[in-house]
Design an enzyme around this catalytic site. Sequence first.
Site, PDB file in Angstrom:
ATOM      1  N   HIS A  81       1.065  -1.221  -0.054  1.00 21.87           N
ATOM      2  CA  HIS A  81       0.068   0.175  -0.022  1.00 21.87           C
ATOM      3  C   HIS A  81       0.826   1.449  -0.052  1.00 21.87           C
ATOM      4  O   HIS A  81       2.137   1.251   0.537  1.00 21.87           O
ATOM      5  CB  HIS A  81      -0.913  -0.052   1.245  1.00 21.87           C
ATOM      6  CG  HIS A  81      -0.185  -0.048   2.460  1.00 21.87           C
ATOM      7  ND1 HIS A  81       0.224   1.112   2.913  1.00 21.87           N
ATOM      8  CD2 HIS A  81      -0.054  -1.094   3.431  1.00 21.87           C
ATOM      9  CE1 HIS A  81       1.176   0.779   4.065  1.00 21.87           C
ATOM     10  NE2 HIS A  81       0.767  -0.629   4.343  1.00 21.87           N
ATOM     11  N   ASP A 363       4.125  -4.537   3.844  1.00 16.03           N
ATOM     12  CA  ASP A 363       5.391  -4.711   3.987  1.00 16.03           C
ATOM     13  C   ASP A 363       5.760  -6.378   4.329  1.00 16.03           C
ATOM     14  O   ASP A 363       6.409  -7.087   3.679  1.00 16.03           O
ATOM     15  CB  ASP A 363       6.059  -3.654   4.721  1.00 16.03           C
ATOM     16  CG  ASP A 363       5.558  -3.679   6.176  1.00 16.03           C
ATOM     17  OD1 ASP A 363       4.244  -4.166   6.379  1.00 16.03           O
ATOM     18  OD2 ASP A 363       6.126  -2.920   6.827  1.00 16.03           O
TER      19      ASP A 363
END
EC number: 3.1.3.-
Length: 463
Positions: A81, A363
């Site tokens: 994102h 992540d």
Amino acid sequence: MDLLTALLLLVHLIPVSVAKNGVNGKSRKRIMPDPVTEPPVMDPVYEALLYCNIPSVAERSMEGHAPHHFKLVSVHVFIRHGDRYPLYVIPKTKRPEIDCTLVANRKPYHPKLEAFVSHMAKGSGASLESPLHSLPLYPSHPLCEMGELTQTGVVQHLQNGQLLRDIYLKKHKLLPGDWSTDQLYLETTGKSRTLQSGLALLYGFLPDFDWKKIYFRHQPSALFCSGNCYCPVRNQYLEKEQRRQYLLRLKNSQLEKTYGEMARIVDIPTKQLRAANPIDSMLCHFCHNVSFPCTKNGCIDMEHFKVIKMHQIEDERERQEKKLYLGYALLGAHPILNQTVGRMQRAAEGRREELFALYSAHDVTLSPVLSALGLTEARFPRFAARLIFELWQDREKPSEHAVRILYNGVDVTFHTSFCQDHHKRSPKPMCPLENLVRFVKRDMFVALGGTTNYYDACHREGV
């Protein structure tokens, strides 16, 4: 001129070199060390700027590069994102005031921003798998909520989408003009920031797309492991990796001193400050050029930030050396890599579904995939990072298919563990599809101690 602006200018004014293989050596683009464009030693401020990934000049990238006799068959995109508001606050300090409404004349700007907002406003009846339909399609709070995507995050992915459109649609005609729902595969976790990032990239890729042709699947796990999430051995590796992180922190006296100073400034116990994960909030201040918080006892400052960021860099380096994370990564990444390989194999057989796959993730999704692939020098996934798998067909030998793997626009195919020696034996600029298939179906398990399948690797004794 303030410090952050000066540093940003510095990053963009560093001389550009061209590597021997022709890859543009610009500092923002490379994941491998480049002596011309990168500091000789790890610089925590420089690394933080790369992590922020602040939109500026249009990127040059290596996606879609292949000899003319190769035909692009399918593309599989994994994104983190975009820029978000922190998930944690530093106790007893004022939250950074970031506006999460989308305003066309505010930096960072993108020419499609207004049109994106307008198009999202029409998507309330979109086909989104439950519980995604309860999420907002774009950020809209005057004061950002925790974890909310910012305007920077939207612009980052509008840029990603436009870049991929120019390459894959305009140049390579990956999708037909009358593309159908089954030619796209879209999946996201149940966070507004991942759904909105996916929609921003999709809008840059397919401007003014028909909402009736869009279907986003919901993925409950950040590992995208679908029905294969139960893996006790993976969790054992993770526990050992977390223990390693803890011991490294204990050895760092400068880090402990810094946490102590910051805890005194905000008047809380050091343990409580550490638990609040202050770097998450500090990165928001840094990326948005907002002053670090102050109290009557003093100010948190850039020196505190540099010490904590430097520890993160050292932690990343030791993580690669100790290999505990690799065990976790191989088991954590296997389900999503297995799904991707299956999709590639179907495309290689001539099936015309799922030509473009997009996973909007975190992540903690991309990091294990990078490690599992053997990309040990790859930087930790920045905001709006993209990892792309391309499948190509050799028109001169139509039965032969090859893959390219790119990270933030850099071709890293021959840095992967399963293809790092291939180019020494073959002049072809890509990796045979069978190398990736063999790695995912067999070699990942061999690396874990000789098992031959995911279930056995997840349940073997004596790790």
